[in-house]
Design a protein around this motif. Sequence first.
Motif, PDB file in Angstrom:
ATOM      1  N   CYS A  39       0.869  -1.105   0.032  1.00  0.00           N
ATOM      2  CA  CYS A  39       0.201  -0.110   0.009  1.00  0.00           C
ATOM      3  C   CYS A  39       0.927   1.369  -0.039  1.00  0.00           C
ATOM      4  O   CYS A  39       0.627   2.208  -0.799  1.00  0.00           O
ATOM      5  CB  CYS A  39      -0.812  -0.054   1.362  1.00  0.00           C
ATOM      6  N   ILE A  40       1.900   1.304   0.973  1.00  0.00           N
ATOM      7  CA  ILE A  40       2.773   2.306   1.054  1.00  0.00           C
ATOM      8  C   ILE A  40       3.667   2.498  -0.287  1.00  0.00           C
ATOM      9  O   ILE A  40       3.924   3.755  -0.751  1.00  0.00           O
ATOM     10  CB  ILE A  40       3.769   2.264   2.260  1.00  0.00           C
ATOM     11  N   LEU A  41       3.985   1.440  -0.915  1.00  0.00           N
ATOM     12  CA  LEU A  41       4.976   1.529  -2.055  1.00  0.00           C
ATOM     13  C   LEU A  41       4.156   1.853  -3.366  1.00  0.00           C
ATOM     14  O   LEU A  41       4.621   2.557  -4.198  1.00  0.00           O
ATOM     15  CB  LEU A  41       5.577   0.061  -2.460  1.00  0.00           C
ATOM     16  N   ALA A  42       3.100   1.539  -3.753  1.00  0.00           N
ATOM     17  CA  ALA A  42       2.407   1.756  -4.819  1.00  0.00           C
ATOM     18  C   ALA A  42       2.259   3.248  -5.392  1.00  0.00           C
ATOM     19  O   ALA A  42       2.483   3.514  -6.538  1.00  0.00           O
ATOM     20  CB  ALA A  42       1.033   1.098  -4.979  1.00  0.00           C
ATOM     21  N   PRO A  43       2.164   4.003  -4.548  1.00  0.00           N
ATOM     22  CA  PRO A  43       1.980   5.415  -5.062  1.00  0.00           C
ATOM     23  C   PRO A  43       3.191   6.127  -5.437  1.00  0.00           C
ATOM     24  O   PRO A  43       3.153   7.092  -5.930  1.00  0.00           O
ATOM     25  CB  PRO A  43       1.208   6.293  -3.897  1.00  0.00           C
ATOM     26  N   PHE A  44       4.314   5.710  -4.802  1.00  0.00           N
ATOM     27  CA  PHE A  44       5.667   6.376  -5.200  1.00  0.00           C
ATOM     28  C   PHE A  44       6.230   5.491  -6.341  1.00  0.00           C
ATOM     29  O   PHE A  44       6.553   4.361  -6.310  1.00  0.00           O
ATOM     30  CB  PHE A  44       6.376   6.251  -3.946  1.00  0.00           C
ATOM     31  N   LYS A  45       6.696   6.271  -7.477  1.00  0.00           N
ATOM     32  CA  LYS A  45       7.350   5.701  -8.584  1.00  0.00           C
ATOM     33  C   LYS A  45       8.660   6.188  -8.476  1.00  0.00           C
ATOM     34  O   LYS A  45       9.694   5.496  -9.143  1.00  0.00           O
ATOM     35  CB  LYS A  45       6.705   6.432  -9.837  1.00  0.00           C
ATOM     36  N   GLU A  46       9.058   7.138  -7.690  1.00  0.00           N
ATOM     37  CA  GLU A  46      10.539   7.202  -7.734  1.00  0.00           C
ATOM     38  C   GLU A  46      11.254   6.609  -6.722  1.00  0.00           C
ATOM     39  O   GLU A  46      10.931   6.025  -5.917  1.00  0.00           O
ATOM     40  CB  GLU A  46      10.762   8.890  -7.596  1.00  0.00           C
ATOM     41  N   GLN A  47      12.502   6.208  -7.268  1.00  0.00           N
ATOM     42  CA  GLN A  47      13.510   5.502  -6.234  1.00  0.00           C
ATOM     43  C   GLN A  47      14.233   6.285  -5.369  1.00  0.00           C
ATOM     44  O   GLN A  47      14.466   7.286  -5.434  1.00  0.00           O
ATOM     45  CB  GLN A  47      14.607   4.894  -7.244  1.00  0.00           C
ATOM     46  N   SER A 100     -10.118   8.594   1.795  1.00  0.00           N
ATOM     47  CA  SER A 100      -9.763   9.596   1.918  1.00  0.00           C
ATOM     48  C   SER A 100      -8.928  10.100   2.851  1.00  0.00           C
ATOM     49  O   SER A 100      -8.822   9.729   3.997  1.00  0.00           O
ATOM     50  CB  SER A 100     -11.041  10.570   2.347  1.00  0.00           C
ATOM     51  N   SER A 101      -7.906  11.001   2.729  1.00  0.00           N
ATOM     52  CA  SER A 101      -6.972  11.218   3.642  1.00  0.00           C
ATOM     53  C   SER A 101      -6.235  12.669   3.157  1.00  0.00           C
ATOM     54  O   SER A 101      -4.857  12.675   3.208  1.00  0.00           O
ATOM     55  CB  SER A 101      -5.859  10.185   3.765  1.00  0.00           C
ATOM     56  N   ALA A 102      -7.083  13.326   2.948  1.00  0.00           N
ATOM     57  CA  ALA A 102      -6.518  14.803   2.710  1.00  0.00           C
ATOM     58  C   ALA A 102      -6.136  15.758   3.939  1.00  0.00           C
ATOM     59  O   ALA A 102      -6.194  15.416   4.923  1.00  0.00           O
ATOM     60  CB  ALA A 102      -7.812  15.844   1.960  1.00  0.00           C
ATOM     61  N   SER A 103      -4.838  16.403   3.441  1.00  0.00           N
ATOM     62  CA  SER A 103      -4.361  17.108   4.530  1.00  0.00           C
ATOM     63  C   SER A 103      -4.661  18.619   4.359  1.00  0.00           C
ATOM     64  O   SER A 103      -4.660  19.016   3.338  1.00  0.00           O
ATOM     65  CB  SER A 103      -2.761  16.962   4.642  1.00  0.00           C
ATOM     66  N   GLN A 104      -4.558  19.406   5.658  1.00  0.00           N
ATOM     67  CA  GLN A 104      -4.515  20.797   5.510  1.00  0.00           C
ATOM     68  C   GLN A 104      -3.457  21.299   5.019  1.00  0.00           C
ATOM     69  O   GLN A 104      -3.291  22.514   4.509  1.00  0.00           O
ATOM     70  CB  GLN A 104      -4.998  21.347   6.877  1.00  0.00           C
ATOM     71  N   VAL A 111      -0.211   9.184   1.775  1.00  0.00           N
ATOM     72  CA  VAL A 111      -0.162   8.112   1.685  1.00  0.00           C
ATOM     73  C   VAL A 111       0.024   7.104   2.783  1.00  0.00           C
ATOM     74  O   VAL A 111      -0.730   6.106   3.176  1.00  0.00           O
ATOM     75  CB  VAL A 111       1.144   7.604   0.593  1.00  0.00           C
ATOM     76  N   PHE A 112       0.900   7.649   3.832  1.00  0.00           N
ATOM     77  CA  PHE A 112       1.026   6.549   4.941  1.00  0.00           C
ATOM     78  C   PHE A 112      -0.339   6.670   5.948  1.00  0.00           C
ATOM     79  O   PHE A 112      -0.891   5.583   6.406  1.00  0.00           O
ATOM     80  CB  PHE A 112       2.177   7.066   5.703  1.00  0.00           C
ATOM     81  N   TYR A 113      -0.956   7.960   5.841  1.00  0.00           N
ATOM     82  CA  TYR A 113      -2.252   7.952   6.681  1.00  0.00           C
ATOM     83  C   TYR A 113      -3.306   7.157   6.096  1.00  0.00           C
ATOM     84  O   TYR A 113      -3.640   6.439   6.668  1.00  0.00           O
ATOM     85  CB  TYR A 113      -2.540   9.408   6.819  1.00  0.00           C
ATOM     86  N   ALA A 114      -3.314   7.264   4.797  1.00  0.00           N
ATOM     87  CA  ALA A 114      -4.323   6.293   3.991  1.00  0.00           C
ATOM     88  C   ALA A 114      -3.962   4.796   4.232  1.00  0.00           C
ATOM     89  O   ALA A 114      -4.941   4.085   4.399  1.00  0.00           O
ATOM     90  CB  ALA A 114      -4.401   6.788   2.703  1.00  0.00           C
ATOM     91  N   CYS A 115      -2.995   4.582   3.870  1.00  0.00           N
ATOM     92  CA  CYS A 115      -2.449   3.218   4.216  1.00  0.00           C
ATOM     93  C   CYS A 115      -2.769   2.585   5.575  1.00  0.00           C
ATOM     94  O   CYS A 115      -3.082   1.420   5.882  1.00  0.00           O
ATOM     95  CB  CYS A 115      -1.104   2.885   3.628  1.00  0.00           C
ATOM     96  N   LEU A 116      -2.649   3.202   6.488  1.00  0.00           N
ATOM     97  CA  LEU A 116      -2.797   2.855   7.936  1.00  0.00           C
ATOM     98  C   LEU A 116      -4.442   3.005   8.196  1.00  0.00           C
ATOM     99  O   LEU A 116      -4.936   2.110   9.038  1.00  0.00           O
ATOM    100  CB  LEU A 116      -2.161   3.891   9.056  1.00  0.00           C
TER     101      LEU A 116
END
Length: 137
Positions: A39-47, A100-104, A111-116
């Motif tokens: 879950c945490i890995l999927a959204p990040f494409k950069e190494q 949903s995990s929008a931040s102010q 990502v981390f919040y949504a995955c948790l």
Amino acid sequence: MYRRIIALLCLPGSLHAFAGEEHTEQSRQNLKNYGLSHCILAPFKEQSALEKDIGLSAGAYSFMGKGLHTVVQNEDTLQVVHDPYKETENYVLAAYDQTSSASQHSNRKVVFYACLEVYNSHAFDSFIRTQDAYISE
């Protein structure tokens, strides 16, 4: 005296049942951890070093690592019939998309919040239990 003998005779079965429950719980926890890693890995494409570390974590909880679930294959064709790890990946990614995990502080999904949120949900626990039939002994 007879009560002690009966209690001692019942003890090995109780210990075996407890060991079985403990194995099941550990198997579920490993599969949940695998799902969280993906879950945490999927959204990040950069190494990055963090991406590499989380990728190694996902591998550690996989079938080839500490994973305790069996991937079922057709014995003749070796085609995968059921893969609890792929099913878990599919589940967490779909659940992540629905979370949903929008931040102010940012317009992007955190990502981390949504995955948790996915990881700690009752729905994810229920899904993980659907994979119990594939726990290896």
